[in-house]
Design an enzyme around this catalytic site. Structure first.
Site, PDB file in Angstrom:
ATOM      1  N   ARG A  48       1.174  -1.268   0.129  1.00  0.00           N
ATOM      2  CA  ARG A  48       0.228   0.131  -0.043  1.00  0.00           C
ATOM      3  C   ARG A  48       1.197   1.332   0.629  1.00  0.00           C
ATOM      4  NH1 ARG A  48       2.748   1.934   3.727  1.00  0.00           N
ATOM      5  NH2 ARG A  48       0.805   3.638   3.430  1.00  0.00           N
ATOM      6  N   GLY A  49       0.423   2.315  -1.071  1.00  0.00           N
ATOM      7  CA  GLY A  49       0.922   3.333  -0.222  1.00  0.00           C
ATOM      8  C   GLY A  49       1.066   4.024  -2.181  1.00  0.00           C
ATOM      9  N   GLN A 192      -1.496   2.441   9.975  1.00  0.00           N
ATOM     10  CA  GLN A 192      -0.828   2.584   9.441  1.00  0.00           C
ATOM     11  C   GLN A 192       0.582   3.404   9.935  1.00  0.00           C
ATOM     12  OE1 GLN A 192      -3.273   3.464   8.067  1.00  0.00           O
ATOM     13  NE2 GLN A 192      -3.363   3.325   6.014  1.00  0.00           N
ATOM     14  N   ASP A 233      -2.688  10.435  -2.239  1.00  0.00           N
ATOM     15  CA  ASP A 233      -2.285   8.775  -2.881  1.00  0.00           C
ATOM     16  C   ASP A 233      -3.250  10.128  -4.476  1.00  0.00           C
ATOM     17  OD1 ASP A 233      -3.266   8.729  -0.138  1.00  0.00           O
ATOM     18  OD2 ASP A 233      -3.112   7.265  -2.044  1.00  0.00           O
ATOM     19  N   ASN A 243      -5.833  12.120   0.466  1.00  0.00           N
ATOM     20  CA  ASN A 243      -4.491  11.869   1.093  1.00  0.00           C
ATOM     21  C   ASN A 243      -5.658  10.473   1.834  1.00  0.00           C
ATOM     22  OD1 ASN A 243      -2.227  10.805   1.867  1.00  0.00           O
ATOM     23  ND2 ASN A 243      -2.224  12.395   3.692  1.00  0.00           N
TER      24      ASN A 243
HETATM   25  C1  LIG Z   1       3.613   7.845  -0.228  1.00  0.00           C
HETATM   26  S1  LIG Z   1       1.962   6.861   0.205  1.00  0.00           S
HETATM   27  C2  LIG Z   1       0.647   7.828  -0.211  1.00  0.00           C
HETATM   28  C3  LIG Z   1      -0.995   7.826   0.819  1.00  0.00           C
HETATM   29  O1  LIG Z   1      -0.958   6.594   0.841  1.00  0.00           O
HETATM   30  C4  LIG Z   1      -1.386   6.027   1.787  1.00  0.00           C
HETATM   31  O2  LIG Z   1      -2.606   5.157   1.726  1.00  0.00           O
HETATM   32  P1  LIG Z   1      -3.045   3.734   2.004  1.00  0.00           P
HETATM   33  O3  LIG Z   1      -2.325   3.152   3.120  1.00  0.00           O
HETATM   34  O4  LIG Z   1      -4.548   3.399   2.083  1.00  0.00           O
HETATM   35  O5  LIG Z   1      -2.543   3.275   0.967  1.00  0.00           O
HETATM   36  C5  LIG Z   1      -2.398   7.365   3.009  1.00  0.00           C
HETATM   37  O6  LIG Z   1      -2.936   7.421   2.097  1.00  0.00           O
HETATM   38  C6  LIG Z   1      -0.201   7.704   1.707  1.00  0.00           C
HETATM   39  O7  LIG Z   1      -0.013   9.245   2.592  1.00  0.00           O
END
Ligand SMILES: CSC[C@H]1O[C@H](OP(=O)(O)O)[C@H](O)[C@@H]1O
Length: 344
Positions: A48-49, A192, A233, A243
């Site tokens: 994720r990310g 996270q 995101d 985000n």
């Molecule tokens: C550099 S990561 C960008 C962004 O992705 C994360 O979401 P997720 O953990 O659900 O994939 C989070 O919104 C981060 O800020």
């Protein structure tokens, strides 16, 4: 070529993803053999990310072409592309990577196509790390010496091709000796912050204090936060930013307290196709993520849940957008298109 980063291991023709659902208590690497497995890993947040999702999707498509071998062609990859594109809707990096590989594919077929996609996926992986290091320098230069920051979710090496976006700025500021410390919000419901960001920063010896998401306002009111720094995101043409859920709340609190609110994201997160944040598709995830904590029920099983994974922060609440190209400062944070065009 082999490329290893915190969450993604590419062995030249095979892929391993660190199962981030199990961190920090277990380190388990999953072998990914095709696009379906890559799509499942993205959907289930093994990886994720936003940038890491794009990298994983690129390798997933390259692996599918490799599986097809002599039968590989862009038409033959159509189902795989759709499968990857339907895994998660909000992070534009996923679609950016798939579109880039489709352009690379062109009319190529067979082994020529396989090699071209593998090389492009490898480039995406390496370019992201390089972008994060440049972003880190630009962002660290914005911070006053001895700054204490607040960050949300995880934007580190686990969420990218390495170093991180917002966490990359934190790492660069620490390396420059200008950072006093970081408050990390736990980031309900997927945690996270408590599971991933605290783990990354402790491993790097960077002073981090973990807090409940609901503590952010009091920390700002007490004057303990010099800047809020988050990832993204998807950033639309006018600077509106999707985000992790809770980011908008932090932006409003920061505005109220006169605290800089900084967004860090690579150019691959800028979406010039969407005019503003109202057009961003916000992923809604299963209610069990709210009713349970790490699989343990905490709410009645029949309790209705609303579980958006992201929210949108208007450009008007953002003090600066940092990319590998440089910094878009308020009040020009809406001038994303000009920034993108300057980078070409
Ligand atoms: C550099 S990561 C960008 C962004 O992705 C994360 O979401 P997720 O953990 O659900 O994939 C989070 O919104 C981060 O800020």
């Amino acid at each position: 070529m082999a490329i290893n980063s915190a969450a993604i291991r590419w062995h030249g023709n095979s892929l391993e993803l660190l199962d981030q659902r199990l961190l920090p208590t277990q380190t388990v690497w999953l072998t990914i053999s095709d696009s379906q497995q890559a799509a499942n890993a993205i959907r289930e947040m093994v990886v994720r990310g936003a940038p890491a999702i794009g990298i994983a999707a690129a390798y997933g498509l390259a692996l599918e072409a490799q599986r097809l071998g002599d039968n590989a062609s862009l038409p033959a990859l159509a189902t795989a592309i759709e499968c990857l594109a339907s895994s998660r809707p909000t992070a534009v990096n996923l679609f950016w990577a798939l579109e880039r590989l489709q352009r690379t594919a062109g009319e190529r077929t067979g082994s020529e196509l396989v090699q071209a996609l593998i090389e492009d996926a490898e480039s995406i992986h390496q370019e992201d790390l390089a972008a994060n290091r440049r972003m880190g320098e630009f962002g660290a230069a914005l911070l006053s010496p001895g700054a204490t920051l607040y960050t949300h979710c995880n934007t580190g090496a686990l969420a990218t091709g390495g170093h991180g976006t917002a966490l990359g700025i934190i790492r660069s500021a620490w390396e420059a000796g200008t950072l006093a410390g970081v408050y990390a919000g736990e980031t309900r419901p997927w945690l996270q912050g408590s599971r991933l960001t605290s783990w990354e920063l402790l491993n790097d010896g960077i002073p981090v204090t973990l807090v409940a998401d609901s503590s952010a306002g009091q920390l700002m009111a007490q004057g303990k936060i010099d800047a809020v720094i988050v990832g993204a995101d998807r950033i639309t043409a006018n600077g509106d930013t999707a985000n992790k859920i809770g980011t908008y709340t932090l932006a409003v609190l920061a505005k109220h307290h006169g605290i800089p609110f900084i967004v860090a994201a690579p150019l691959s997160t800028l979406d010039s196709e969407l005019p503003d944040g109202s057009h961003i598709v916000i992923e809604e995830r299963d209610g069990s993520e709210i009713r349970q904590i790490q699989g343990k029920p905490v709410a009645p099983a029949h309790c209705p849940v609303y579980n958006p994974a992201f929210d949108v922060t208007p450009a008007s609440l953002i003090s600066a957008i940092v990319t590998e190209r440089g910094v878009i400062d308020a009040p020009d944070t809406s001038k994303v298109l000009a920034h993108l065009q300057a980078s070409h």
